[in-house]
Write a protein that holds these residues in place. Structure first.
Motif, short mmCIF file in Angstrom:
data_model
loop_
_atom_site.label_atom_id
_atom_site.label_comp_id
_atom_site.label_asym_id
_atom_site.label_seq_id
_atom_site.Cartn_x
_atom_site.Cartn_y
_atom_site.Cartn_z
N ASP A 1 117.61 2.08 81.00
CA ASP A 1 117.72 0.93 81.84
C ASP A 1 118.17 1.35 83.26
OD1 ASP A 1 117.50 -1.81 82.89
OD2 ASP A 1 119.34 -2.32 82.19
N ASP B 1 116.25 -2.04 76.79
CA ASP B 1 117.56 -2.99 76.56
C ASP B 1 117.25 -4.06 75.73
OD1 ASP B 1 119.23 -1.36 78.29
OD2 ASP B 1 119.87 -2.92 79.52
N HIS C 1 123.79 -6.16 84.82
CA HIS C 1 123.45 -7.25 83.97
C HIS C 1 124.50 -7.37 83.01
CE1 HIS C 1 121.24 -5.49 80.45
NE2 HIS C 1 121.70 -4.50 81.31
N HIS C 2 125.58 -6.71 83.21
CA HIS C 2 126.68 -6.44 82.15
C HIS C 2 127.73 -7.45 82.76
CE1 HIS C 2 124.82 -2.64 81.46
NE2 HIS C 2 125.25 -2.81 80.21
N ASP D 1 123.17 -0.59 86.76
CA ASP D 1 123.27 -1.01 85.35
C ASP D 1 124.90 -0.39 85.02
OD1 ASP D 1 122.64 -1.73 82.97
OD2 ASP D 1 122.38 0.39 82.11
N THR E 1 118.70 -4.51 83.57
CA THR E 1 119.00 -4.34 85.44
C THR E 1 117.63 -4.24 85.74
OG1 THR E 1 121.19 -3.25 84.83
CG2 THR E 1 119.77 -2.96 86.89
#
Ligand SMILES: [Mn+2]
Length: 328
Positions: free
Chosen positions: A26, A159, A108-109, A83, A128
């Motif tokens: 990712d 992911d 996206h975390h 990421d 991401t």
């Protein structure tokens, strides 16, 4: 903040794009997708890659060459880092702020540390790579730029565990279809990411699964990997990636855990710390456990790294799990 990131891309001319430490599909796929996007709008973009790329990801590079060091005197209008949710994951030899310019985080975390001058963080995205496609659209690109479909598809496949995990929604599947229409080859990506194992990695899988223990009435499955096991199998640390999923596979286990002896290299020498990787099969929120152990991550996948021995980490993990189940 996506508007700010779009402005950064439009206003700058020369960009550096970086992955997190020990890049995965990712991080690298979204970095390459962004690089092609920036070039498609007439900008210069260079991949910062100070570490070696795992064999399973080399196919993404095609004709791209990363730089391990920024040439003397070079300055960027901004540096994108893909990421990433924690400062500890900034890659080694990362250039200083006067070289990088403002730092743009695309991720996206859930944030673990406050990093980035501009932050595009969408925790509803499966990868991401998905966020990069939104940036692309925000920049007015109607089709996926040349060479970006495969890396972005790989980012999403990786992911979502091949469109299997709970983060796989209709939008993710639609984007997958679009990337295949634009040239990504599903079997080629799946083969490279999931199906192409060296003998040492299979030997390591066998050694790791041999350590399997269940605890808490079978609600937790715990495995471990030591430096000695890696040496005996002729395996390297990259090969440990994903092994924790085998713990989660145990029927009835709500949580899969892998304790991992991790060699930390410092200028003064090296020492061994312990990583704890956690996976949930559905109900458990492993990010709570990882956070309590000074780590972080998602509900379904989280991790921490502690400067203690593997046996101490095992004990600490079990104590935290006991608290977690008592509260749940
Ligand atoms: Mn990711």
């Amino acid at each position: 903040m996506i508007d700010k990131a779009i402005e950064v891309a439009q206003n700058g001319e020369r960009f550096l794009v970086a992955c997190h430490r020990r890049p995965d599909a990712d991080s690298l796929g979204s970095a390459l997708g962004l690089i092609k996007t920036l070039r498609a709008i007439g900008k210069e973009a260079t991949l910062f890659m100070p570490e070696s790329i795992p064999d399973s990801l080399l196919f993404l590079m095609e004709n791209e060459e990363g730089i391990a060091e920024v040439p003397e005197g070079t300055r960027y209008d901004a540096t994108w880092i893909m990421d990433i949710a924690a400062k500890a994951l900034i890659p080694p030899r990362f250039p200083s702020a006067d070289v990088t310019g403002p730092l743009v985080v695309v991720d996206h975390h859930h944030a673990h540390d406050d990093i980035g001058d501009v932050v595009v963080r969408d925790t509803s995205s499966a990868a991401t790579g998905e966020v990069v496609v939104r940036l692309m659209e925000g920049l007015g690109l109607e089709s996926i730029p040349e060479g970006a479909a495969t890396p972005l598809y790989a980012a999403i496949v990786s992911d979502t565990g091949g469109f299997r995990y709970a983060n796989t929604g209709p939008a993710t599947l639609r984007l997958g279809a679009r990337l295949v229409e634009e040239g990504a080859d599903p079997w080629q990506v799946a083969y490279q990411l999931f199906e192409r194992w060296e003998p040492a990695r299979l030997r390591l899988l066998s050694a790791i699964t041999a350590t399997l223990e269940t605890a808490f009435d079978g609600r937790v499955a715990i495995m471990r990997v030591t430096r000695e096991m890696l040496a005996i199998c002729g395996a390297n640390d990259d090969m440990v990636e994903g092994m924790v999923n085998y713990a989660r596979r145990v029927d009835g286990a709500e949580i899969g855990a892998l304790l991992w002896e991790w060699q930390v290299k410092t200028p003064a020498g090296s020492h061994v710390e312990t990583k704890i990787s956690l996976r949930s099969s559905g109900n458990a929120d492993v990010s709570q456990i990882a956070t309590a152990l000074h780590g972080g991550g998602h509900r379904a996948a989280a991790a921490t790294q502690l400067d203690i021995s593997i046996d101490e980490a095992d004990e600490l993990l079990r104590a935290e799990l006991a608290k977690y189940f008592a509260d749940a």
